[in-house]
Motif scaffolding. Structure first.
Motif, mmCIF file in Angstrom:
data_model
loop_
_atom_site.group_PDB
_atom_site.id
_atom_site.type_symbol
_atom_site.label_atom_id
_atom_site.label_comp_id
_atom_site.label_asym_id
_atom_site.label_seq_id
_atom_site.Cartn_x
_atom_site.Cartn_y
_atom_site.Cartn_z
ATOM 1 N N ARG B 166 0.803 -1.225 0.000
ATOM 2 C CA ARG B 166 0.000 0.000 0.000
ATOM 3 C C ARG B 166 0.837 1.277 0.000
ATOM 4 N N PRO B 207 -2.696 -3.487 -0.284
ATOM 5 C CA PRO B 207 -3.266 -2.359 -1.035
ATOM 6 C C PRO B 207 -4.743 -2.612 -1.340
ATOM 7 N N GLN B 211 -6.043 0.552 -6.056
ATOM 8 C CA GLN B 211 -4.600 0.810 -6.168
ATOM 9 C C GLN B 211 -3.959 -0.192 -7.129
ATOM 10 N N ALA B 356 -8.868 -3.625 3.964
ATOM 11 C CA ALA B 356 -7.991 -2.725 3.214
ATOM 12 C C ALA B 356 -8.789 -1.593 2.591
#
Ligand SMILES: C[S@@+](CC[C@H](N)C(=O)[O-])C[C@H]1O[C@@H](n2cnc3c(N)ncnc32)[C@H](O)[C@@H]1O
Ligand code: SF4
Ligand code: SF4
Lengths: 94, 382
Positions: B166, B207, B211, B356
């Motif tokens: 991330r 992530p 993303q 997430a």
């Protein structure tokens, strides 16, 4: 990838410096080694790549292979095709 | 006949084609995603000697190993590295060095070239000094870039490995530009795998799907740029796929890892599985360890499989996924890898993915890989 790229008879193909070609006893074959990979070659592929030293012209490679594998009349086209495909894969350069 | 496809890839034929030597777990960096064991500091005194590593190299070649990776920990911390590379070259391996770059001085780089080293894989974490330094817990960014340029100047083929998560995934464009500028041959943007330190920090590292999609689009655009010389790999995390990865190409089929203490492992993470024994090269030949040890036989083939894998028509493709992940996330290593949507445990993956995505994610600190950061003594199997 090999779409618009063609080797000319006077070109001298050479193995890209990332690749290492050598005989491997445990596989009873030539292998092509490169970062994170191994490819086992058949006899024809090995005979062609062995000659990709930057010294021999494509025409001579084809002639030598023809002498090695006499039974096939159309070998010349196949060799150029092979050079183009492996060029596309980055194995050899012009 | 010579035509496309006439050069077939090796299937391994039961030989440990890929040999990885984890020379040491010692390392000057503290990466929060490191997949080394949590108790890495327990291995220092048990590290194999130069002669023991050389014996492994010989026995490995006899078993048909071709590709050799020197990894760790940080392999540059072993001052016999050059000697081992030279021996490996003499034996006919294709030698790869896998390094963070720390300790790779110009002198040692030259010595490694002289010893015959074929390829270097360098890890880099971002295109930005302060971010890299924060992520690895040391001032390493500038040094890594310097080392990268030195490697290319010395004429080595080079893989740049960028572990992706991330905190750095939105930098893909900058990383691509930097890699191109350095003249990297292969860029490996590898979403990390969640074992050990990475699993500990997973909620902060995973992530979001958005993303990943953005990063993948940037990679595809870069691949299509005219004149692109660099080969770019982008590894998606299995958490976002509905099928597991074909882990190690199947247990005990082509991969053999030797840990710093000489344990022969089907994969570097396997010590996380409870109830297995890990015999070492100190007591056994590599031949026995690979061909006959209970550890390597444990999950070879598909006899061990339960449903849904047992009757699944995809089992030849992914071998039921990763045994370590199955154990870590379901408590039983013979279960289907929960990354598979057919797994009855798939919800544990979905939960992590949903977390997430949370809008109101409350950031938590990341645990650095360093001695004393965690204790493993209450983990039954340690
Ligand atoms: C464990 S490191 C050992 C070598 C050296 N210390 C380094 O970092 O390059 C080997 C490789 O694994 C990568 N790596 C570390 N943790 C990982 C994880 N959780 N998932 C995927 N790759 C990881 C590193 O980026 C590096 O390329
Ligand atoms: S991933 Fe980071 S902490 Fe782990 S061994 Fe490599 S450099 Fe060291
Ligand atoms: S059920 Fe098992 S074999 Fe089938 S796709 Fe999932 S993990 Fe692979």
């Amino acid at each position: 990838m090999s779409g618009d790229f063609h080797f000319q008879p006077e070109d001298r193909p050479r193995l890209d410096s990332k690749y290492l070609l050598r005989w491997e006893k445990s596989q009873d074959a030539y292998v092509l080694l490169y970062p994170e990979g191994v490819i086992k070659l058949n006899a024809t592929a090995a005979e062609i790549l062995k000659r990709c030293t930057g010294e021999t012209t494509a025409a001579n490679i084809a002639a030598e292979l023809k002498a090695l594998f006499v039974d096939n009349a159309d070998i010349e086209n196949s060799i150029y095709k092979f050079l183009e495909v492996t060029h596309g894969k980055g194995w050899i350069r012009r | 006949m010579a035509k496309d496809g006439s050069a077939v890839s090796l299937d391994g034929q039961g030989k440990p084609m890929w040999l990885v030597l984890e020379l040491t777990y010692r390392c000057p960096l503290k990466c929060v995603w490191c997949n080394n064991p949590l108790d890495f500091d327990q291995y220092g005194k048990k590290e194999l000697s130069t002669e023991e590593w050389k014996r492994i190299l010989r026995e490995g070649r006899e078993l048909g190993a071709l590709q050799l990776g020197f990894s760790g920990g940080e392999p540059m911390l072993r001052d016999d590295l050059e000697e081992l590379v030279e021996e490996a070259e003499r034996l006919g391996y294709y030698t790869n060095l896998i390094t963070s770059g720390v300790g790779l001085t110009p002198e040692r780089l030259k010595a490694l070239k002289q010893a015959g080293l074929k390829q270097i894989q360098l890890s880099l974490q971002s295109a930005n000094r302060s971010l890299t330094d924060e992520l690895v817990g040391a001032r390493a960014h500038d040094l890594k870039i310097e080392v990268a340029r030195m490697i290319k100047a010395e004429g080595f083929p080079m893989v740049l490995n960028v572990p992706v998560f991330r905190q750095n995934i939105d930098q893909v464009d900058e990383i691509l530009a930097l890699a191109e500028d350095i003249g990297v041959d292969y860029l490996e943007l590898a979403n990390i795998q969640y074992y050990n330190w990475a699993l500990l920090n997973r909620d902060e590292l995973l992530p979001t799907r958005e993303q990943i999609e953005r990063a993948e689009a940037a990679v595809i655009a870069a691949r299509q740029r005219p004149g692109q010389q660099m080969t770019i790999y982008f590894v998606i995390p299995d958490y976002y796929e509905t099928r597991p990865k074909a882990c190690m190409n199947g247990w005990g089929t082509i991969h053999l890892t030797i840990a710093p203490d000489g344990a022969a492992l089907p994969c570097q993470e396997v010590r996380v599985i409870e109830g297995l024994e890990f015999p070492t090269v100190r007591e056994h030949s590599l031949d026995w360890l690979w061909n006959d040890s209970p550890l390597f036989k444990k999950f070879r083939g598909d006899e061990w499989m339960k449903e849904p894998c047992r009757t699944c028509d995809e089992k030849e493709k992914d071998f039921g996924g990763c045994r370590c992940q199955a154990f870590l996330l379901t408590g039983d290593a013979t279960n289907t890898d929960p990354a598979c949507a057919k797994s009855p445990h798939h919800h544990v993956i979905e939960m992590a993915v949903n977390k997430a995505r949370e809008k109101h994610h409350v950031p938590r600190p990341l645990v650095r890989r360093q001695i004393g950061a965690v204790t493993t003594v209450f983990m039954e199997h340690k």
